[in-house]
Design a protein around this motif. Sequence first.
Motif, PDB file in Angstrom:
ATOM      1  N   ILE A  55       4.582  12.672   4.985  1.00  0.00           N
ATOM      2  CA  ILE A  55       5.268  11.625   4.521  1.00  0.00           C
ATOM      3  C   ILE A  55       4.478  10.914   3.468  1.00  0.00           C
ATOM      4  O   ILE A  55       3.353  10.924   3.351  1.00  0.00           O
ATOM      5  CB  ILE A  55       5.108  10.491   5.822  1.00  0.00           C
ATOM      6  CG1 ILE A  55       6.029  10.888   7.032  1.00  0.00           C
ATOM      7  CG2 ILE A  55       5.796   9.210   5.226  1.00  0.00           C
ATOM      8  CD1 ILE A  55       6.082  10.048   8.112  1.00  0.00           C
ATOM      9  N   GLU A  56       5.243  10.662   2.362  1.00  0.00           N
ATOM     10  CA  GLU A  56       4.746   9.978   1.038  1.00  0.00           C
ATOM     11  C   GLU A  56       5.713   8.866   0.893  1.00  0.00           C
ATOM     12  O   GLU A  56       6.621   9.057   0.520  1.00  0.00           O
ATOM     13  CB  GLU A  56       4.711  11.202  -0.200  1.00  0.00           C
ATOM     14  CG  GLU A  56       3.696  12.088   0.198  1.00  0.00           C
ATOM     15  CD  GLU A  56       2.431  11.760  -0.530  1.00  0.00           C
ATOM     16  OE1 GLU A  56       2.007  10.519  -1.127  1.00  0.00           O
ATOM     17  OE2 GLU A  56       1.276  12.456  -0.235  1.00  0.00           O
TER      18      GLU A  56
ATOM     19  N   ILE B 158       8.173   1.919   6.247  1.00  0.00           N
ATOM     20  CA  ILE B 158       8.204   2.906   5.085  1.00  0.00           C
ATOM     21  C   ILE B 158       9.524   3.567   5.090  1.00  0.00           C
ATOM     22  O   ILE B 158      10.024   3.622   5.999  1.00  0.00           O
ATOM     23  CB  ILE B 158       7.002   3.868   4.995  1.00  0.00           C
ATOM     24  CG1 ILE B 158       6.960   4.670   6.484  1.00  0.00           C
ATOM     25  CG2 ILE B 158       5.522   3.097   4.894  1.00  0.00           C
ATOM     26  CD1 ILE B 158       5.912   5.834   6.463  1.00  0.00           C
ATOM     27  N   GLU B 159       9.833   4.168   4.124  1.00  0.00           N
ATOM     28  CA  GLU B 159      11.129   4.903   3.901  1.00  0.00           C
ATOM     29  C   GLU B 159      10.651   6.369   3.287  1.00  0.00           C
ATOM     30  O   GLU B 159      10.340   6.113   2.085  1.00  0.00           O
ATOM     31  CB  GLU B 159      12.139   4.278   3.373  1.00  0.00           C
ATOM     32  CG  GLU B 159      13.742   4.688   3.397  1.00  0.00           C
ATOM     33  CD  GLU B 159      14.703   3.942   2.908  1.00  0.00           C
ATOM     34  OE1 GLU B 159      15.110   4.088   1.637  1.00  0.00           O
ATOM     35  OE2 GLU B 159      15.209   3.196   3.670  1.00  0.00           O
ATOM     36  N   ALA B 160      11.189   7.291   3.880  1.00  0.00           N
ATOM     37  CA  ALA B 160      10.829   8.392   3.552  1.00  0.00           C
ATOM     38  C   ALA B 160      12.087   9.563   3.641  1.00  0.00           C
ATOM     39  O   ALA B 160      13.006   9.476   4.419  1.00  0.00           O
ATOM     40  CB  ALA B 160       9.614   9.310   4.065  1.00  0.00           C
ATOM     41  N   GLU B 161      11.983  10.851   2.721  1.00  0.00           N
ATOM     42  CA  GLU B 161      12.862  11.573   2.983  1.00  0.00           C
ATOM     43  C   GLU B 161      12.631  12.625   4.199  1.00  0.00           C
ATOM     44  O   GLU B 161      11.619  12.917   4.422  1.00  0.00           O
ATOM     45  CB  GLU B 161      13.134  12.667   1.779  1.00  0.00           C
ATOM     46  CG  GLU B 161      13.595  11.837   0.715  1.00  0.00           C
ATOM     47  CD  GLU B 161      15.238  11.716   0.463  1.00  0.00           C
ATOM     48  OE1 GLU B 161      15.875  12.366   1.346  1.00  0.00           O
ATOM     49  OE2 GLU B 161      15.459  10.846  -0.050  1.00  0.00           O
TER      50      GLU B 161
ATOM     51  N   LYS C 105      13.513   5.788   8.260  1.00  0.00           N
ATOM     52  CA  LYS C 105      12.664   4.749   8.141  1.00  0.00           C
ATOM     53  C   LYS C 105      11.648   4.803   9.293  1.00  0.00           C
ATOM     54  O   LYS C 105      12.043   5.406  10.411  1.00  0.00           O
ATOM     55  CB  LYS C 105      13.515   3.409   8.559  1.00  0.00           C
ATOM     56  CG  LYS C 105      14.094   3.016   7.344  1.00  0.00           C
ATOM     57  CD  LYS C 105      14.972   1.666   7.552  1.00  0.00           C
ATOM     58  CE  LYS C 105      15.803   1.382   6.116  1.00  0.00           C
ATOM     59  NZ  LYS C 105      16.542   0.211   6.189  1.00  0.00           N
ATOM     60  N   ALA C 106      10.488   4.404   8.945  1.00  0.00           N
ATOM     61  CA  ALA C 106       9.453   4.419  10.055  1.00  0.00           C
ATOM     62  C   ALA C 106       8.622   3.175   9.888  1.00  0.00           C
ATOM     63  O   ALA C 106       8.533   2.371   9.058  1.00  0.00           O
ATOM     64  CB  ALA C 106       8.245   5.492   9.925  1.00  0.00           C
ATOM     65  N   LYS C 107       7.817   2.771  11.052  1.00  0.00           N
ATOM     66  CA  LYS C 107       7.081   1.705  11.370  1.00  0.00           C
ATOM     67  C   LYS C 107       5.452   1.845  11.316  1.00  0.00           C
ATOM     68  O   LYS C 107       5.154   2.609  12.209  1.00  0.00           O
ATOM     69  CB  LYS C 107       7.433   0.711  12.399  1.00  0.00           C
ATOM     70  CG  LYS C 107       7.069  -0.465  12.774  1.00  0.00           C
ATOM     71  CD  LYS C 107       7.584  -1.510  11.533  1.00  0.00           C
ATOM     72  CE  LYS C 107       7.131  -2.847  11.764  1.00  0.00           C
ATOM     73  NZ  LYS C 107       7.679  -3.445  12.897  1.00  0.00           N
TER      74      LYS C 107
ATOM     75  N   GLY D 120       0.845  -1.193   0.092  1.00  0.00           N
ATOM     76  CA  GLY D 120       0.055  -0.051   0.017  1.00  0.00           C
ATOM     77  C   GLY D 120       0.937   1.175  -0.171  1.00  0.00           C
ATOM     78  O   GLY D 120       1.925   1.389  -0.259  1.00  0.00           O
ATOM     79  N   HIS D 121       0.348   2.442   0.421  1.00  0.00           N
ATOM     80  CA  HIS D 121       0.654   3.548   0.336  1.00  0.00           C
ATOM     81  C   HIS D 121       0.238   4.508   1.355  1.00  0.00           C
ATOM     82  O   HIS D 121      -0.746   4.505   1.842  1.00  0.00           O
ATOM     83  CB  HIS D 121       0.545   4.473  -0.974  1.00  0.00           C
ATOM     84  CG  HIS D 121       1.386   5.695  -1.304  1.00  0.00           C
ATOM     85  ND1 HIS D 121       2.458   5.727  -1.647  1.00  0.00           N
ATOM     86  CD2 HIS D 121       0.993   6.991  -1.021  1.00  0.00           C
ATOM     87  CE1 HIS D 121       3.083   6.953  -1.768  1.00  0.00           C
ATOM     88  NE2 HIS D 121       1.932   7.652  -1.318  1.00  0.00           N
TER      89      HIS D 121
END
Length: 374
Positions: A314-315, A332-335, A342-344, A307-308
Amino acid sequence: MSELSYTVTINGQAWGEDQLRRIEYDRTLHVLHELKLLGVPIMDGEVELSDIDINWLEPERAKEISLATRDGLGEEGFLRVYADVLADSARRWKGWAATYDPAKVNWAQIELEAHGVGFPETMSIIGGAASQHDALATNPEHYVIIGDIDSGQRGAEAFGMFGEPVYMHGVAQESLPDGMPFQPDESYPVRLFGEMATKDDDTNFHVGALHQFRPTADGFQVKSVFVAPGDSPQAIAIGHQVHFALEIINSMKIAYAKKQADEAEDAALMSAAPTGEASAVDGTWNVEARGRQGVLTLKADGDVLTGHVSVIGIEADIADGQLNGSNFTGTIEAEGPAGKVKAKLSGSVDGDALTGALKVGIIKTKLTGTRATA
């Protein structure tokens, strides 16, 4: 997750846990006695402690009582109790700042290597972003910490285990002021420098700290420099080396404990008896986090989640997604401001309602949402 460990070097000498805890205990007792002197009741449960009682407190209990007392005062209570002390501190620091010369500052440095916890998690504690309570817990001579060092912070602490607290504010930056007798270490890719101003009239009193970080495979290395005007007592800079060590190490320990708790929570979510069907997560979800609206798009394929995420700036696509009935986790990994973050993501679906959390390091943001209608 690797075990938490660290080494700290002050003036070329390795410092051990016992040395640091002995000093922390002494400073904790000092603060408790001063709070009592200024009229603050020092309570152990329902019992108010005398100065003699305070001296009989064991280290861990003294630390707990000190934190509860400082936290309980809050900013308003602290400012009331310490009004005369803070006025005197501001006067002294403004006097030393009046003759400030960047080439003649007092400065001192520590080096620390950590394993088992990362730079972002540690900084979220020490900088106040995760919890003001936890930020006070990092050092017995922290009294107020409001905000965070990236967006702006005000607070009060005693520098260098010397003198008295000062009420101040400031914002961190990457650059170092010109003319300092030292330069940043270019081998440390992340750096933050903060210089403080008095809260009463915004006078820059030129007390600052340069924190430099180098991420490693299972932790980070840090080189921190404390600076103060050259006419201030040299003992402040010398003492602040230990102050730095205590607040960084205590931040690491708090962050590590939170990481363990988060991992245990996610493990419990994914090992619990399944409730609902995995397919129940399928769809688009309108979510709210920190009062802001966002969208989760979730897709179940057996026990795999994809998913997204589009929420709180965060995108990112979901990776490593897992399903246990209608419970789910993913990464997820975002700038972010210091590169990739990295986030969970974790949560549960019950009919048309979703509850969950987005964890960036140890900062947990609650998510609530409802299924979007076509």
